[in-house]
Design a protein around this motif. Sequence first.
Motif, PDB file in Angstrom:
ATOM      1  N   ARG A   1      26.170  -9.052  38.905  1.00 53.19           N
ATOM      2  CA  ARG A   1      27.290  -8.838  39.828  1.00 53.19           C
ATOM      3  C   ARG A   1      28.379  -9.879  39.550  1.00 53.19           C
ATOM      4  NH1 ARG A   1      27.189  -6.794  45.905  1.00 53.19           N
ATOM      5  NH2 ARG A   1      27.160  -4.919  44.612  1.00 53.19           N
TER       6      ARG A   1
ATOM      7  N   VAL B   1      34.480  -6.627  43.584  1.00 44.19           N
ATOM      8  CA  VAL B   1      33.063  -6.796  43.268  1.00 44.19           C
ATOM      9  C   VAL B   1      32.691  -5.746  42.234  1.00 44.19           C
ATOM     10  CG1 VAL B   1      30.716  -6.690  44.170  1.00 44.19           C
ATOM     11  CG2 VAL B   1      32.510  -7.772  45.522  1.00 44.19           C
TER      12      VAL B   1
ATOM     13  N   VAL C   1      32.060 -11.268  40.904  1.00 43.53           N
ATOM     14  CA  VAL C   1      33.032 -11.329  41.994  1.00 43.53           C
ATOM     15  C   VAL C   1      34.314 -11.930  41.434  1.00 43.53           C
ATOM     16  CG1 VAL C   1      33.531 -12.195  44.304  1.00 43.53           C
ATOM     17  CG2 VAL C   1      31.182 -11.597  43.676  1.00 43.53           C
TER      18      VAL C   1
ATOM     19  N   ASP D   1      30.694 -13.893  49.459  1.00 43.43           N
ATOM     20  CA  ASP D   1      30.169 -14.441  48.213  1.00 43.43           C
ATOM     21  C   ASP D   1      29.748 -15.885  48.468  1.00 43.43           C
ATOM     22  OD1 ASP D   1      29.493 -14.935  45.592  1.00 43.43           O
ATOM     23  OD2 ASP D   1      31.545 -15.424  44.994  1.00 43.43           O
TER      24      ASP D   1
END
Length: 418
Positions: free
Chosen positions: A306, A377, A308, A162
Amino acid sequence: MESIPPSYTPSPPSPSYTPSPPSPSYSTALLPGEQTVEETRRLGLPIQNGVFRRITDNITLVLRDQRPGSVTPVYGRNGLVRGHVSLRSSEGLVEVSLKLEGHLRVDTSGSIITVSVVSDSYCLWSSSSTEPCPKTLPFAIFFPSSFTDGRQPRPLPPSFEDKFGTTGMCSYTLSVVVSRPRRFLSSFRSSDSLVVPICYHPRSRPHAPMLPSDVPFMTTVKISPEEWHEVLSTMNATKSSGLTPVQCLLFIPSVQVYPLSESIPFHLQLRAPSSSLALFVEKSALDHGLLVPPSGEINIRVYLLRQVVTKVFEEQKASSRIIGEGKLTSSAPLPENHHSYRNVPLGEGIDCLDWDGEVRCTEDVTAGSFVTNLLSVRDFIVLSLEPLQPAKCSLLGSKYCHPIRLVTDPWSDHAVTW
């Protein structure tokens, strides 16, 4: 009373058989007058016949079955790691070993937390062997498919980094360690090592196919409504405006597991009285009686998000970034007999605005969704309705995130071992 076993007559000899004639040859090429009734497209796997080499002064590591010209070796689920180690000198060695290691790493509050997911060591040669150490040592090992996360078995997470928020990562290495006795302290060892970063890329695919993005929504929704999943949300109005809230229906493919490499089709419908929908319509369109605008006072977006997430000692942090922006085009409304009208009736005086669209991941996204205790994730499809001038708009901004799963490969109708 003693029982007497029955007598048996010997069976006649087996008849003789004539070998069957060979099967006729077949070809996928059509003969004159023939036509294809149905065809299923199959995706062939690329042949990995390249060789990766890493060379130092004393050690050379060769890995086979790689993509030609690849900078980093790549392995899939249960992948076979095969190759050989070449030594400049094999004299006076104690041991030659191979290590496969993987770690989850999270940087939080200035401290680094590391968790091992793989730590496998393989002895290629040791001094206890009766044979002298050869200069070339072949090997073949398999990537494990799972690890123990706390007390729970989980699939081995893919290589991931990331770079935009939480500084979480999952990395793997393959090491060659050559041990020698120290010159003056024979009970201690000195070692020479070669460490190579490798990419673990387990492939996955949806459990069912997704309708092609080039097939019109109105065509499929009439004959196969089960192919679409409704995501419902509401855009509220300010109390002083007296406007009716806007009902938002986002239709996405019902499988809800999508490949990174394919566009995801969707259909958006907004339902409300014309007074509420007028904010979505350009004034010039209203003057001409048109209800087909993609713009107005409200910015409409459908995109992939997305997230994380890291969790350390019950402290959870999350970072998010957009990984795909949708494209919308105005379309005709749903048919009057569509099942969504039964779930959310239109009601008297309710109008509709409709858009078709598709959204796709950006090319820099290579890993799918995954979950571990330390690092996760997660992916979402997001419907965002934001006023261009929030202080002056009678409708309040709305953002609804619907969880989906992203995978590496499209659906296929035949079994493939990855």
